[in-house]
Design a protein around this motif. Structure first.
Motif: not given
Length: 175
Positions: A3-15
């Motif tokens: 769940a932590v990895g999922r939330s981190a991946a969702l919050k990642l600002d790729w630009a």
């Protein structure tokens, strides 16, 4: 993925990742292709999770006249085991990508640090320098020793004029 990895991946600002790290070339294109694959996989997971997973065989028995077909499908359905995939090769590829990205980031960091220290030295030199009108010939020759040999060569050849001086400052010779 946790769940932590999922939330981190969702919050990642790729630009922001590529711009703040100053990534260029192959690293940016690899990161963008990884981002695209990540988004495609996430979209597919959401689509599959939205599909119903239970089959009401009693309903099909009541609707269809041939219940033997429904029984056969039900037994095949119960025997079905989803295929498991070995994702170790993909994980190794991701780890190799991370290692290369980290290596590129460290190389970039060292280059930036070297350039920054050089710029700080240059800035300190500029700030501590004496004004131009207070410099003597000895000060200029100490800073640029090659000028002394150039001037001596010009005197030996009888060339007293500095090229471009008259055009820039005008001639003081009386006609």
């Amino acid at each position: 993925m946790s769940a932590v990895g999922r939330s981190a991946a969702l919050k990642l600002d790729w630009a922001k990742v590529s711009s703040s790290l100053g990534l260029k070339g192959a690293t940016v294109s690899s990161l963008q292709s990884f981002r695209k694959r990540n988004e495609d996989a996430r979209r597919k997971v959401v689509e599959l999770a939205a599909q119903p997973t239970t089959v009401d065989f009693a309903y099909y028995r009541s609707v269809l006249k041939n219940t033997a077909v429904v029984d056969e499908i039900e037994t095949a359905f119960k025997k079905f085991k989803p295929t498991t995939y070995d994702v170790s090769a993909q994980l190794k590829t991701i780890e190799a990508f991370e290692a290369k990205a980290l290596e590129n980031a460290k190389a970039t960091e060292s280059k930036v640090e070297a350039e920054l220290s050089d710029l700080i030295k240059t800035l300190d030199n500029i700030e501590s320098a004496r004004p131009f009108n207070e410099l003597t010939v000895d000060d200029v020759l100490a800073a640029k020793p090659e000028l002394e040999t150039k001037v001596q060569e010009m005197v030996k050849k009888g060339r007293w004029d500095v090229p471009g001086y008259s055009e820039k400052f005008g001639s003081l010779a009386v006609m």
